[in-house]
Design an enzyme around this catalytic site. Structure first.
Site, PDB file in Angstrom:
ATOM      1  N   ASN A   9       0.865  -1.183   0.000  1.00  0.00           N
ATOM      2  CA  ASN A   9       0.000   0.000   0.000  1.00  0.00           C
ATOM      3  C   ASN A   9       0.902   1.233   0.000  1.00  0.00           C
ATOM      4  OD1 ASN A   9      -1.777   2.065   0.507  1.00  0.00           O
ATOM      5  ND2 ASN A   9      -2.373   1.380   2.569  1.00  0.00           N
ATOM      6  N   LYS A  11       0.141   4.261  -0.199  1.00  0.00           N
ATOM      7  CA  LYS A  11      -0.521   5.444   0.392  1.00  0.00           C
ATOM      8  C   LYS A  11      -0.293   6.649  -0.531  1.00  0.00           C
ATOM      9  CE  LYS A  11      -0.098   3.269   4.858  1.00  0.00           C
ATOM     10  NZ  LYS A  11       0.004   3.379   6.298  1.00  0.00           N
ATOM     11  N   HIS A 100      -9.462   1.354   5.380  1.00  0.00           N
ATOM     12  CA  HIS A 100      -8.170   1.604   6.026  1.00  0.00           C
ATOM     13  C   HIS A 100      -8.368   2.591   7.180  1.00  0.00           C
ATOM     14  CE1 HIS A 100      -4.023   2.645   6.753  1.00  0.00           C
ATOM     15  NE2 HIS A 100      -3.681   1.586   6.059  1.00  0.00           N
ATOM     16  N   GLU A 102      -6.649   4.949   8.193  1.00  0.00           N
ATOM     17  CA  GLU A 102      -6.370   6.358   7.888  1.00  0.00           C
ATOM     18  C   GLU A 102      -7.593   7.018   7.269  1.00  0.00           C
ATOM     19  OE1 GLU A 102      -2.808   5.550   5.681  1.00  0.00           O
ATOM     20  OE2 GLU A 102      -1.731   5.138   7.548  1.00  0.00           O
ATOM     21  N   GLU A 172      -5.157  -4.686  11.020  1.00  0.00           N
ATOM     22  CA  GLU A 172      -4.146  -3.642  11.175  1.00  0.00           C
ATOM     23  C   GLU A 172      -4.416  -2.876  12.470  1.00  0.00           C
ATOM     24  OE1 GLU A 172      -2.213  -2.411   7.170  1.00  0.00           O
ATOM     25  OE2 GLU A 172      -3.935  -1.144   7.498  1.00  0.00           O
ATOM     26  N   GLY A 178       2.730   2.527  10.870  1.00  0.00           N
ATOM     27  CA  GLY A 178       3.686   3.622  10.673  1.00  0.00           C
ATOM     28  C   GLY A 178       4.490   3.975  11.909  1.00  0.00           C
ATOM     29  N   SER A 214       3.637  -1.898  10.477  1.00  0.00           N
ATOM     30  CA  SER A 214       5.098  -1.950  10.662  1.00  0.00           C
ATOM     31  C   SER A 214       5.703  -3.294  10.280  1.00  0.00           C
ATOM     32  CB  SER A 214       5.471  -1.561  12.099  1.00  0.00           C
ATOM     33  OG  SER A 214       5.090  -0.222  12.357  1.00  0.00           O
ATOM     34  N   GLY A 235       2.917  -1.062   4.344  1.00  0.00           N
ATOM     35  CA  GLY A 235       2.900   0.366   4.009  1.00  0.00           C
ATOM     36  C   GLY A 235       4.304   0.851   3.698  1.00  0.00           C
ATOM     37  N   GLY A 236       4.949   1.469   4.676  1.00  0.00           N
ATOM     38  CA  GLY A 236       6.259   2.106   4.489  1.00  0.00           C
ATOM     39  C   GLY A 236       7.275   1.237   3.755  1.00  0.00           C
TER      40      GLY A 236
HETATM   41  P1  13P Z   1       3.138   0.543   7.740  1.00  0.00           P
HETATM   42  O1  13P Z   1       3.637  -0.727   7.133  1.00  0.00           O
HETATM   43  O2  13P Z   1       3.870   1.751   7.234  1.00  0.00           O
HETATM   44  O3  13P Z   1       3.064   0.472   9.222  1.00  0.00           O
HETATM   45  O4  13P Z   1       1.634   0.750   7.216  1.00  0.00           O
HETATM   46  C1  13P Z   1       0.757  -0.291   7.336  1.00  0.00           C
HETATM   47  C2  13P Z   1      -0.461   0.042   6.588  1.00  0.00           C
HETATM   48  O5  13P Z   1      -1.190   0.937   6.949  1.00  0.00           O
HETATM   49  C3  13P Z   1      -0.739  -0.725   5.359  1.00  0.00           C
HETATM   50  O6  13P Z   1      -2.020  -0.480   4.904  1.00  0.00           O
END
Ligand code: 13P
Length: 257
Positions: A9, A11, A100, A102, A172, A178, A214, A235-236
């Protein structure tokens, strides 16, 4: 042998993969993708809307799937700034992330709305990746299982069992996203087992359950080895070609363990 789902993802970011001028690195990553797909794993990249066509071109022929980070619940209409599931399907998208945290936080998305989006995705042939998870306060109050069961229930009541059969769930925990601090394997096992039980009680027998929060090149082996973990929503680390490649390699390794 286990078959994993590894979803990147991006983002609101541009990944190294999209921007890289290093053909050798790109080739290594694509080779790893092809190997993983060849062994039955599912690799999905979810870039921003504007980068979708580019990614689709780059992964053409590798078997890597294209996913969206969101969709609307209608197929057309006066919804400024939105993108519909039918438009995504037309672009070659086969997956869509819904719910999600966010978006729950910033766009005030509710479980009911997320259910509507999942249903719209399913009726357009897209597979939803339904995100659920508790906040740090909810965990501290011992409410984790209640919260995730309620989230599943609300979405199930909109989509129904048969439709949800084509979905995957991504657990999640909000506090792990993050932060660089993933949930422990004990916390992941406990939550995934509860999700599995909750789905089974509603007649959904083999729902794949991904973990997100993470996930890194360093902890992927440990997380993917958990009994009820079917993959990772990353994510990251999905922004880095080396880290993401290493996570896909973890999946290949863990499947043979
Ligand atoms: P991180 O891997 O950056 O923690 O993000 C997870 C996420 O929100 C994937 O959708």
């Amino acid at each position: 042998m286990r078959h994993y789902f590894i979803v990147g993802n991006h983002k609101m970011n541009v990944s190294e993969f999209e921007n890289s001028q290093e053909p050798e690195l790109k080739k290594r990553l694509l080779n790893t993708f092809t190997k993983a797909v060849g062994e039955g794993h599912t690799i999905v990249l979810c870039p921003t809307f504007v980068r979708m066509e580019h990614i689709a071109d780059v992964v053409d022929g590798t078997g890597v799937a294209l996913g969206s980070q969101n969709c609307h619940w209608e197929n057309s209409g006066a919804y400024t700034g939105e993108v519909s599931p039918s438009m995504l399907a037309e672009m070659g998208c086969t997956w869509v992330i819904v719910g999600h945290s966010e978006r729950r936080r910033d766009q005030c998305e509710t479980d009911e709305l997320i259910g509507k989006k999942a249903l719209a995705a399913l009726t357009n042939g897209l597979r939803p990746i339904i995100c659920i998870g508790e906040s740090v306060e909810q965990r501290k109050r011992g409410k984790t299982i209640d919260v995730i069961s309620k989230q599943i229930d609300s979405i199930h009541s909109v989509c129904g069992r048969l439709m949800l059969d084509a979905s995957v769930i991504a657990y999640e925990p909000v506090w792990a996203i993050g932060t660089g601090i993933s949930a422990t394997t004990e916390q992941i096992e406990e939550a995934h087992l509860a999700i599995r039980k909750c789905c089974r009680e509603r007649g959904i027998l083999d729902m794949p359950i991904l973990y997100g929060g993470s996930v890194s090149a360093d902890n992927a082996d440990e997380i993917l080895s958990c009994q009820h973990v079917s993959g990772a929503l990353v994510g990251g680390a999905s922004l880095s070609m080396e880290y993401f490649r290493s996570i896909v390699e973890s999946a290949i390794r863990c499947a043979h363990a």
